[in-house]
Enzyme design. Structure first.
Site, short mmCIF file in Angstrom:
data_model
loop_
_atom_site.label_atom_id
_atom_site.label_comp_id
_atom_site.label_asym_id
_atom_site.label_seq_id
_atom_site.Cartn_x
_atom_site.Cartn_y
_atom_site.Cartn_z
N ASP A 1 5.58 -5.32 -0.27
CA ASP A 1 7.01 -5.46 -0.03
C ASP A 1 7.49 -4.66 1.18
O ASP A 1 8.69 -4.41 1.33
CB ASP A 1 7.82 -5.04 -1.26
CG ASP A 1 7.63 -3.57 -1.62
OD1 ASP A 1 6.68 -2.94 -1.09
OD2 ASP A 1 8.42 -3.05 -2.43
N CYS B 1 0.90 8.34 -8.00
CA CYS B 1 0.46 9.46 -7.16
C CYS B 1 -0.84 9.23 -6.40
O CYS B 1 -1.41 10.19 -5.86
CB CYS B 1 0.34 10.75 -7.97
SG CYS B 1 1.89 11.23 -8.79
N ASP C 1 -1.03 7.90 -3.58
CA ASP C 1 -0.70 8.19 -2.19
C ASP C 1 -0.69 9.70 -1.92
O ASP C 1 -1.12 10.14 -0.85
CB ASP C 1 0.65 7.57 -1.82
CG ASP C 1 1.74 7.85 -2.85
OD1 ASP C 1 1.46 8.54 -3.85
OD2 ASP C 1 2.87 7.36 -2.65
N ILE D 1 7.27 1.32 -8.63
CA ILE D 1 7.09 2.57 -9.36
C ILE D 1 8.15 3.58 -9.00
O ILE D 1 8.66 4.32 -9.85
CB ILE D 1 5.68 3.14 -9.08
CG1 ILE D 1 4.60 2.22 -9.68
CG2 ILE D 1 5.54 4.54 -9.64
CD1 ILE D 1 3.19 2.66 -9.37
#
Length: 364
Positions: free
Chosen positions: A198, A290, A292, A322
């Site tokens: 997105d 998490c 990332d 999220i």
């Protein structure tokens, strides 16, 4: 003193000559014509004086206008020259094409949002630096043949280069956020652009970020900065806070760029999967969050250097995710501190450096 009569040709002058030659009371020659002209000039000399003043004012205004135009031209010229001397200056779009500089692989993470996936694939296929597009698919049901066919045709038709990007689904039956960082076989590029389905980054902005990454290929280079700061020390243990965009904006510093829109070297896929502590893998699997932050910690721990934030407009086309869940920020705080405890130290490095395309900026 008596009036003197002029004598001409041995005789007396006439009355007109006498009047013309008469001496006035101040001792000068008296002239009626001169007196008339002087009297008239006292009234008529004002108009030429006003005209002369207006001409002077107009001339001064023209001079100021010309000077202003000259200064503006000089400023524009100097600005254009400085843009070629300062900051990260991207190469021409053709210079980041896959055939001449290796290009980059776009790694799109998706989950049950086919409409957004189609939009993302169509867009990134049109970017000149895209060498390949891999879609990380983490659903129990594989992608349909119609979806595969549609996306392949879209990649071929939207590509603007002679080299058409390779397109592939990386299929995982398990829904796990660690899947987005699994190694990819057969890659022809070192650069990975990790992006959510997105998130749309305009091609010129993406290609500029790629040139920034090329200047520091083992650093993480991205568009979404985040930060951390020391909250408190209790019983000898440091507790840190995770800061979102508004914290970055307020503090003017950051220590992470999120993998939802970031470049990194492909070697970090191997390090994340095979070298990072398994306890972090399990944590991401159980918390569904998490991954990332885990990648940012991994790269910072490897390089000992901060990431690079690239200034550029990006567009988020999705409305859910999220990050929209309640309590997301608090969960990120817990993730950050748990990961740091597993590392046994704080590997993140803060910075206030920002990469800007100097050709698009008037002020620094």
């Amino acid at each position: 003193m008596s009036t003197i009569i002029g004598i001409r040709d041995g005789g007396l002058a006439g009355p007109t000559a006498v009047a013309a030659a008469a001496i006035d009371a101040n001792g000068g020659l008296y002239s009626p014509a001169k007196e008339k002209a002087a009297t008239r000039g006292a009234y008529t000399s004002r108009a030429p004086l006003l005209a002369r003043r207006l001409r002077h004012l107009l001339a001064a205004a023209k001079l100021r206008l010309l000077l202003g135009i000259c200064i503006f031209c000089v400023v524009c010229f100097v600005t254009s020259r400085l843009s070629s001397l300062m900051g990260w200056i991207p190469h021409d779009p053709s210079s980041v094409s896959s055939s001449s500089r290796g290009g980059y692989t776009v790694l799109i993470n998706t989950w049950k949002r086919n409409s957004l996936l189609k939009q993302a694939v169509a867009h990134y296929a049109s970017c000149s630096g895209t060498d390949a597009i891999h879609v990380v698919w983490s659903e129990s049901d594989p992608p349909s043949d119609s979806l595969k066919s549609f996306l392949r045709k879209m990649v071929f038709s939207n590509s603007q280069t002679a080299h058409k990007p390779n397109f592939k689904f990386d299929i995982n039956e398990e829904d796990n956020l660690n899947n987005r960082f699994k190694p990819i076989k057969g890659l022809s590029t070192d650069a990975i652009f990790s992006v959510d389905d997105d998130v749309i980054v305009p091609c010129p902005t993406l290609n500029f970020a790629f040139t920034v990454w090329q200047s520091a290929p083992f650093t993480m280079v991205g568009f979404v900065p985040r930060m951390h700061w020391l909250d408190k020390v209790q019983n000898g243990l440091a507790n840190y806070r995770y800061g979102g965009w508004w914290s970055v904006w307020w503090m003017g510093t950051y220590s992470m760029v999120l993998s939802k829109a970031a470049f990194f070297h492909r070697k970090y896929l191997d390090l994340y999967t095979y070298k990072m502590p398994l306890s972090i893998h399990d944590y991401v699997t159980n918390e569904r969050n998490c991954e990332d932050i885990a990648m940012s910690l991994l790269i910072a721990n490897t390089t000992g250097a901060p990431p690079i934030w690239v200034k550029g407009k990006i567009y988020e086309t999705g409305s859910t995710g999220i990050s929209s869940l309640k309590g997301h920020g608090n969960r990120r705080n817990i993730c950050l501190n748990d990961f740091i405890s597993l590392y046994g130290k704080m590997p993140l490095v803060s910075t206030n450096v920002k990469a800007v395309d100097a050709r698009q900026e008037w002020f620094w």
